[in-house]
Design a protein around this motif. Sequence first.
Motif, PDB file in Angstrom:
ATOM      1  N   VAL A   7       0.841  -1.205   0.000  1.00  0.00           N
ATOM      2  CA  VAL A   7       0.000   0.000   0.000  1.00  0.00           C
ATOM      3  C   VAL A   7       0.875   1.253   0.000  1.00  0.00           C
ATOM      4  O   VAL A   7       0.604   2.210  -0.718  1.00  0.00           O
ATOM      5  CB  VAL A   7      -0.980  -0.003   1.194  1.00  0.00           C
ATOM      6  CG1 VAL A   7      -1.792   1.287   1.250  1.00  0.00           C
ATOM      7  CG2 VAL A   7      -1.907  -1.208   1.118  1.00  0.00           C
ATOM      8  N   VAL A   8       1.962   1.243   0.783  1.00  0.00           N
ATOM      9  CA  VAL A   8       2.895   2.375   0.795  1.00  0.00           C
ATOM     10  C   VAL A   8       3.477   2.563  -0.598  1.00  0.00           C
ATOM     11  O   VAL A   8       3.513   3.684  -1.131  1.00  0.00           O
ATOM     12  CB  VAL A   8       4.014   2.166   1.841  1.00  0.00           C
ATOM     13  CG1 VAL A   8       5.136   3.183   1.651  1.00  0.00           C
ATOM     14  CG2 VAL A   8       3.446   2.256   3.251  1.00  0.00           C
ATOM     15  N   GLY A   9       3.922   1.482  -1.218  1.00  0.00           N
ATOM     16  CA  GLY A   9       4.510   1.566  -2.551  1.00  0.00           C
ATOM     17  C   GLY A   9       3.539   2.082  -3.594  1.00  0.00           C
ATOM     18  O   GLY A   9       3.877   2.963  -4.398  1.00  0.00           O
ATOM     19  N   GLU A  10       2.320   1.555  -3.581  1.00  0.00           N
ATOM     20  CA  GLU A  10       1.302   2.006  -4.536  1.00  0.00           C
ATOM     21  C   GLU A  10       0.981   3.482  -4.335  1.00  0.00           C
ATOM     22  O   GLU A  10       0.782   4.226  -5.296  1.00  0.00           O
ATOM     23  CB  GLU A  10       0.036   1.170  -4.391  1.00  0.00           C
ATOM     24  CG  GLU A  10       0.197  -0.258  -4.853  1.00  0.00           C
ATOM     25  CD  GLU A  10      -0.959  -1.156  -4.429  1.00  0.00           C
ATOM     26  OE1 GLU A  10      -1.920  -0.666  -3.803  1.00  0.00           O
ATOM     27  OE2 GLU A  10      -0.885  -2.361  -4.717  1.00  0.00           O
ATOM     28  N   THR A  11       0.926   3.906  -3.087  1.00  0.00           N
ATOM     29  CA  THR A  11       0.627   5.306  -2.785  1.00  0.00           C
ATOM     30  C   THR A  11       1.753   6.208  -3.272  1.00  0.00           C
ATOM     31  O   THR A  11       1.494   7.245  -3.894  1.00  0.00           O
ATOM     32  CB  THR A  11       0.383   5.495  -1.273  1.00  0.00           C
ATOM     33  OG1 THR A  11      -0.657   4.606  -0.854  1.00  0.00           O
ATOM     34  CG2 THR A  11      -0.019   6.925  -0.951  1.00  0.00           C
ATOM     35  N   LEU A  12       2.997   5.812  -3.006  1.00  0.00           N
ATOM     36  CA  LEU A  12       4.142   6.609  -3.479  1.00  0.00           C
ATOM     37  C   LEU A  12       4.154   6.694  -5.005  1.00  0.00           C
ATOM     38  O   LEU A  12       4.375   7.763  -5.574  1.00  0.00           O
ATOM     39  CB  LEU A  12       5.455   6.014  -2.973  1.00  0.00           C
ATOM     40  CG  LEU A  12       5.749   6.211  -1.490  1.00  0.00           C
ATOM     41  CD1 LEU A  12       6.958   5.379  -1.072  1.00  0.00           C
ATOM     42  CD2 LEU A  12       5.973   7.682  -1.177  1.00  0.00           C
ATOM     43  N   GLY A  35      16.945   1.583  -8.436  1.00  0.00           N
ATOM     44  CA  GLY A  35      16.456   0.223  -8.248  1.00  0.00           C
ATOM     45  C   GLY A  35      15.727   0.044  -6.937  1.00  0.00           C
ATOM     46  O   GLY A  35      14.686  -0.623  -6.876  1.00  0.00           O
ATOM     47  N   TYR A  36      16.261   0.644  -5.876  1.00  0.00           N
ATOM     48  CA  TYR A  36      15.630   0.501  -4.566  1.00  0.00           C
ATOM     49  C   TYR A  36      14.276   1.215  -4.538  1.00  0.00           C
ATOM     50  O   TYR A  36      13.289   0.670  -4.036  1.00  0.00           O
ATOM     51  CB  TYR A  36      16.535   1.031  -3.448  1.00  0.00           C
ATOM     52  CG  TYR A  36      16.091   0.578  -2.086  1.00  0.00           C
ATOM     53  CD1 TYR A  36      16.415  -0.690  -1.620  1.00  0.00           C
ATOM     54  CD2 TYR A  36      15.322   1.398  -1.270  1.00  0.00           C
ATOM     55  CE1 TYR A  36      16.000  -1.132  -0.381  1.00  0.00           C
ATOM     56  CE2 TYR A  36      14.899   0.967  -0.020  1.00  0.00           C
ATOM     57  CZ  TYR A  36      15.245  -0.297   0.418  1.00  0.00           C
ATOM     58  OH  TYR A  36      14.814  -0.730   1.643  1.00  0.00           O
ATOM     59  N   LEU A  37      14.217   2.418  -5.108  1.00  0.00           N
ATOM     60  CA  LEU A  37      12.949   3.145  -5.156  1.00  0.00           C
ATOM     61  C   LEU A  37      11.918   2.352  -5.959  1.00  0.00           C
ATOM     62  O   LEU A  37      10.752   2.271  -5.566  1.00  0.00           O
ATOM     63  CB  LEU A  37      13.139   4.543  -5.753  1.00  0.00           C
ATOM     64  CG  LEU A  37      11.882   5.400  -5.872  1.00  0.00           C
ATOM     65  CD1 LEU A  37      11.192   5.587  -4.523  1.00  0.00           C
ATOM     66  CD2 LEU A  37      12.211   6.753  -6.501  1.00  0.00           C
ATOM     67  N   SER A  48      12.552   2.196   5.320  1.00  0.00           N
ATOM     68  CA  SER A  48      12.737   2.735   6.673  1.00  0.00           C
ATOM     69  C   SER A  48      12.053   4.100   6.758  1.00  0.00           C
ATOM     70  O   SER A  48      11.714   4.716   5.741  1.00  0.00           O
ATOM     71  CB  SER A  48      14.234   2.897   6.965  1.00  0.00           C
ATOM     72  OG  SER A  48      14.788   3.911   6.137  1.00  0.00           O
ATOM     73  N   SER A  49      11.897   4.590   7.968  1.00  0.00           N
ATOM     74  CA  SER A  49      11.288   5.911   8.145  1.00  0.00           C
ATOM     75  C   SER A  49      12.166   7.004   7.526  1.00  0.00           C
ATOM     76  O   SER A  49      11.651   7.971   6.966  1.00  0.00           O
ATOM     77  CB  SER A  49      11.034   6.196   9.625  1.00  0.00           C
ATOM     78  OG  SER A  49      12.238   6.104  10.358  1.00  0.00           O
TER      79      SER A  49
END
Length: 115
Positions: A7-12, A35-37, A48-49
């Motif tokens: 959900v965090v990834g989809e939102t970003l 790649g990490y993003l 991480s925060s």
Amino acid sequence: MPVLRQVVGETLRGLRMRQRRTLREVSASARVSLGYLSEVERGQKEPSSELLAAICGALDIELSELFQQVSATLRREEKLAYAGRVAAIPGSGAARISTAPMGDSGPQVRAHVAA
């Protein structure tokens, strides 16, 4: 049940796309590898925060705004999942419709209500 990192990834990703920015632009601004993003946006990595703060800074949004959007999405998905579970419980008022074999007057429809 939704997975938080997805959900965090989809939102970003949605925030970045609405700004019409590329992964390369945001990763450079946030000082995060491309790649990490990409893995974070696809829900494959749990950021991480500090990383979330850097990405939010690059997207020019508050971290609390990201969390607010993620929370709203989780709430919707949890309610849908809960509604699906309740509908599957016998006696919850769920009904199913089936067709009976064709008779002389055509197909007959029967409604079965769970008791």
